[in-house]
Design a protein around this motif. Sequence first.
Motif, PDB file in Angstrom:
ATOM      1  N   ASN A   1       0.824  -1.277   0.096  1.00  0.00           N
ATOM      2  CA  ASN A   1      -0.004   0.121  -0.052  1.00  0.00           C
ATOM      3  C   ASN A   1       0.813   1.281   0.004  1.00  0.00           C
ATOM      4  N   GLY A   2       2.017   1.238  -0.895  1.00  0.00           N
ATOM      5  CA  GLY A   2       2.721   2.454  -0.805  1.00  0.00           C
ATOM      6  C   GLY A   2       3.646   2.677   0.370  1.00  0.00           C
ATOM      7  N   GLN A   3       3.802   1.640   1.361  1.00  0.00           N
ATOM      8  CA  GLN A   3       4.523   1.827   2.687  1.00  0.00           C
ATOM      9  C   GLN A   3       5.611   1.020   2.554  1.00  0.00           C
ATOM     10  N   ARG A   4       6.797   1.314   2.976  1.00  0.00           N
ATOM     11  CA  ARG A   4       8.126   0.558   3.233  1.00  0.00           C
ATOM     12  C   ARG A   4       7.731  -0.326   4.385  1.00  0.00           C
ATOM     13  N   VAL A   5       7.947  -1.812   4.187  1.00  0.00           N
ATOM     14  CA  VAL A   5       7.640  -2.644   5.251  1.00  0.00           C
ATOM     15  C   VAL A   5       8.944  -3.681   5.136  1.00  0.00           C
ATOM     16  N   ALA A   6       9.278  -3.819   6.370  1.00  0.00           N
ATOM     17  CA  ALA A   6      10.576  -4.815   6.553  1.00  0.00           C
ATOM     18  C   ALA A   6      10.048  -6.293   6.124  1.00  0.00           C
ATOM     19  N   ILE A   7      10.839  -6.972   5.533  1.00  0.00           N
ATOM     20  CA  ILE A   7      10.554  -8.474   5.182  1.00  0.00           C
ATOM     21  C   ILE A   7      10.941  -9.195   6.476  1.00  0.00           C
ATOM     22  N   ASN A   8      10.456  -9.188   7.552  1.00  0.00           N
ATOM     23  CA  ASN A   8      10.842  -9.984   8.690  1.00  0.00           C
ATOM     24  C   ASN A   8      10.515 -11.522   8.781  1.00  0.00           C
ATOM     25  N   ASP A   9       9.329 -11.904   7.915  1.00  0.00           N
ATOM     26  CA  ASP A   9       9.090 -13.280   7.761  1.00  0.00           C
ATOM     27  C   ASP A   9       8.293 -13.561   6.504  1.00  0.00           C
TER      28      ASP A   9
ATOM     29  N   SER B   1       5.249 -14.379   5.704  1.00  0.00           N
ATOM     30  CA  SER B   1       3.736 -13.722   5.675  1.00  0.00           C
ATOM     31  C   SER B   1       3.618 -12.532   5.039  1.00  0.00           C
ATOM     32  N   VAL B   2       4.825 -11.677   5.111  1.00  0.00           N
ATOM     33  CA  VAL B   2       4.514 -10.520   4.326  1.00  0.00           C
ATOM     34  C   VAL B   2       4.463 -10.655   3.071  1.00  0.00           C
ATOM     35  N   ILE B   3       5.608 -11.442   2.616  1.00  0.00           N
ATOM     36  CA  ILE B   3       5.625 -12.007   1.183  1.00  0.00           C
ATOM     37  C   ILE B   3       4.408 -12.850   0.412  1.00  0.00           C
ATOM     38  N   GLU B   4       3.988 -13.702   1.502  1.00  0.00           N
ATOM     39  CA  GLU B   4       2.830 -14.478   0.951  1.00  0.00           C
ATOM     40  C   GLU B   4       1.446 -13.657   0.728  1.00  0.00           C
ATOM     41  N   GLY B   5       1.367 -12.659   1.787  1.00  0.00           N
ATOM     42  CA  GLY B   5       0.171 -11.737   1.818  1.00  0.00           C
ATOM     43  C   GLY B   5       0.369 -11.134   0.388  1.00  0.00           C
ATOM     44  N   ALA B   6       1.141 -10.771  -0.074  1.00  0.00           N
ATOM     45  CA  ALA B   6       1.350  -9.432  -1.324  1.00  0.00           C
ATOM     46  C   ALA B   6       1.479 -10.506  -2.429  1.00  0.00           C
ATOM     47  N   LEU B   7       2.144 -11.501  -2.513  1.00  0.00           N
ATOM     48  CA  LEU B   7       2.526 -12.178  -3.672  1.00  0.00           C
ATOM     49  C   LEU B   7       2.165 -13.593  -3.856  1.00  0.00           C
ATOM     50  N   GLY B   8       1.311 -13.999  -2.868  1.00  0.00           N
ATOM     51  CA  GLY B   8       0.910 -15.455  -2.730  1.00  0.00           C
ATOM     52  C   GLY B   8      -0.038 -15.959  -3.950  1.00  0.00           C
ATOM     53  N   LYS B   9      -0.612 -14.878  -4.416  1.00  0.00           N
ATOM     54  CA  LYS B   9      -1.590 -15.291  -5.579  1.00  0.00           C
ATOM     55  C   LYS B   9      -0.707 -15.470  -6.798  1.00  0.00           C
ATOM     56  N   TYR B  10       0.352 -15.113  -6.870  1.00  0.00           N
ATOM     57  CA  TYR B  10       1.098 -15.350  -7.819  1.00  0.00           C
ATOM     58  C   TYR B  10       2.123 -16.727  -7.602  1.00  0.00           C
TER      59      TYR B  10
ATOM     60  N   VAL C   1       5.735 -17.616  -2.149  1.00  0.00           N
ATOM     61  CA  VAL C   1       5.160 -17.621  -0.912  1.00  0.00           C
ATOM     62  C   VAL C   1       6.403 -17.288   0.228  1.00  0.00           C
ATOM     63  N   CYS C   2       7.630 -17.374  -0.135  1.00  0.00           N
ATOM     64  CA  CYS C   2       8.495 -17.240   0.801  1.00  0.00           C
ATOM     65  C   CYS C   2       9.698 -16.391   0.226  1.00  0.00           C
ATOM     66  N   ILE C   3      10.589 -16.198   0.978  1.00  0.00           N
ATOM     67  CA  ILE C   3      11.789 -15.192   0.439  1.00  0.00           C
ATOM     68  C   ILE C   3      12.465 -15.959  -0.719  1.00  0.00           C
ATOM     69  N   GLU C   4      13.024 -17.141  -0.594  1.00  0.00           N
ATOM     70  CA  GLU C   4      13.620 -17.954  -1.739  1.00  0.00           C
ATOM     71  C   GLU C   4      12.753 -17.879  -3.042  1.00  0.00           C
ATOM     72  N   ASP C   5      11.562 -17.905  -3.045  1.00  0.00           N
ATOM     73  CA  ASP C   5      10.743 -18.087  -4.066  1.00  0.00           C
ATOM     74  C   ASP C   5      10.913 -16.466  -4.824  1.00  0.00           C
ATOM     75  N   LEU C   6      10.874 -15.417  -3.865  1.00  0.00           N
ATOM     76  CA  LEU C   6      11.022 -14.136  -4.549  1.00  0.00           C
ATOM     77  C   LEU C   6      12.497 -14.021  -5.011  1.00  0.00           C
ATOM     78  N   ILE C   7      13.411 -14.719  -4.261  1.00  0.00           N
ATOM     79  CA  ILE C   7      14.777 -14.313  -4.863  1.00  0.00           C
ATOM     80  C   ILE C   7      14.941 -15.164  -6.102  1.00  0.00           C
ATOM     81  N   HIS C   8      14.296 -16.205  -6.554  1.00  0.00           N
ATOM     82  CA  HIS C   8      14.406 -17.116  -7.688  1.00  0.00           C
ATOM     83  C   HIS C   8      13.608 -16.227  -8.727  1.00  0.00           C
ATOM     84  N   GLU C   9      12.574 -15.654  -8.321  1.00  0.00           N
ATOM     85  CA  GLU C   9      11.594 -15.102  -9.457  1.00  0.00           C
ATOM     86  C   GLU C   9      12.583 -13.988  -9.928  1.00  0.00           C
TER      87      GLU C   9
END
Length: 117
Positions: free
Chosen positions: A32-40, A42-51, A54-62
């Motif tokens: 929502n335009g806010q800078r949020v720390a990636i602590n766990d 769940s932050v990634i899954e909430g924003a990118l789960g539909k794609y 679901v985890c930081i390793e998936d984000l790095i791979h993508e």
Amino acid sequence: ILRIAEPYITYCYPNQKSVRELIYKRGFGKINGQRVAINDNSVIEGALGKYGIVCIEDLIHEIYTVGPHFKQANNFLWHFKLSCAKGGLRKINNHFVEGGDFGNREHFINNMLRRMN
């Protein structure tokens, strides 16, 4: 446009280890335009789960492989705020192939990233 900006930037393709280190240490998400720390995850899954990310390793791979949902993953990441290079820069007025610091560094970008991270 890269030719216009080339005297002011250094660029290249980092390896997967450098991308992983950047995201783990300097990675923040944009929700929502806010800078949020990636602590766990769940932050990634909430924003990118539909794609399917679901985890930081998936984000790095993508991000590293420029997968099918690269645009969404890239827009989720906040820009990296790097520190100055430890040991300084050699010569900012010359191209990298002439002993300077700007331009295409090829595989040497990883050493510079480690100095700045």
